[in-house]
Design an enzyme around this catalytic site. Sequence first.
Site, short mmCIF file in Angstrom:
data_model
loop_
_atom_site.label_atom_id
_atom_site.label_comp_id
_atom_site.label_asym_id
_atom_site.label_seq_id
_atom_site.Cartn_x
_atom_site.Cartn_y
_atom_site.Cartn_z
N ASP A 1 -9.60 4.66 -2.86
CA ASP A 1 -8.47 5.17 -3.62
C ASP A 1 -9.00 5.79 -4.91
O ASP A 1 -10.22 5.85 -5.14
CB ASP A 1 -7.44 4.06 -3.89
CG ASP A 1 -7.80 3.17 -5.07
OD1 ASP A 1 -9.02 3.05 -5.39
OD2 ASP A 1 -6.90 2.59 -5.68
N TYR B 1 -6.84 6.22 4.35
CA TYR B 1 -6.88 5.23 3.27
C TYR B 1 -6.06 3.99 3.64
O TYR B 1 -6.53 2.86 3.54
CB TYR B 1 -6.39 5.80 1.94
CG TYR B 1 -6.09 4.68 0.98
CD1 TYR B 1 -7.14 4.02 0.32
CD2 TYR B 1 -4.80 4.18 0.81
CE1 TYR B 1 -6.89 2.93 -0.50
CE2 TYR B 1 -4.55 3.09 -0.01
CZ TYR B 1 -5.59 2.48 -0.65
OH TYR B 1 -5.36 1.38 -1.43
N GLU C 1 0.83 -1.21 0.00
CA GLU C 1 0.00 0.00 0.00
C GLU C 1 0.86 1.26 0.00
O GLU C 1 0.53 2.25 -0.66
CB GLU C 1 -0.96 -0.01 1.18
CG GLU C 1 -2.08 -1.03 1.06
CD GLU C 1 -2.96 -0.79 -0.16
OE1 GLU C 1 -3.08 0.37 -0.60
OE2 GLU C 1 -3.53 -1.76 -0.68
#
Length: 307
Positions: free
Chosen positions: A153, A135, A52
Amino acid sequence: MTAPTKPPHSSPAAPAPGADLHFPVIDWFEDNARDLPWRHPEAGAWGVMVSEFMLQQTPVSRVLPVYEQWLARWPRPADLSAEAPGEAVRAWGRLGYPRRALRLHGAAVAITERHGGDVPSDHAQLLALPGIGEYTAAAVASFAYGQRHAVLDTNVRRVFARAVTGVQCPPNATTAAERKLARALLPEDERTAARWAAASMELGALVCTAKNETCVRCPINAQCAWRLAGKPEHEGPPRRGQTYAGTDRQVRGKLLAVLREAHAPVPQAALDRVWHEPVQRARALDGLVADGLVEPLPDGLYRLPLT
């Protein structure tokens, strides 16, 4: 006392918002998902977290080789935390936005110190780690631990903007309305919600792309509000593409490349050779120092940070 009677005009319960989208997209994902190493069970939560960080503003094709080298060298957070932060910057290579490497190193240190070296599963604890925003916390909790979170996203935002809102592009920055919509669209079941998060993201990456979308391959094209409206053009602020050539970001990259390749402090003269314009070069170097990516030493020497 008589038993209560059923109201004569009761109607069946309304389906959950997004129910007509969930299973077509999840079924499509089961058949079309890319075989990526951070999706393998053995990647674990640390592998998901590393991916990520690396995938922010960087395509999968560039991330894959660096990701594999990173996990081979630092298979657990404690392995990374034991190294100098400059080693994280060195290993980051040409992925770009190298502050992500420092943030990932900082997260690894915190995980080692606060959580015994295991990436926490609690969303609030993830969010409390340095370098972790909303996020990333939601993505790790969802993709690594199968929890129910809205994972927003750019790809997911574009899918929701088109399929539900009926516009070509989402706003430049995530809005409260988008977060509300994402929460409303979450399946109630945790496992289904986690699959929905991954599936809607993959749909945006492979089919509902920013340009040249392939609606004929889309599992929800019959319900897509944007397609049904005739695919109207974006009417908001212009979508500005990112530039690189000639920018401070390019100069920063060239300076960092010299420092990554050196295993001893580098003199100012070696850095001066990478860019012809002295004012821009000095500004870029000052920015790297201010961001903690470069450590100045006496006698005009520079190195990647040790602390």
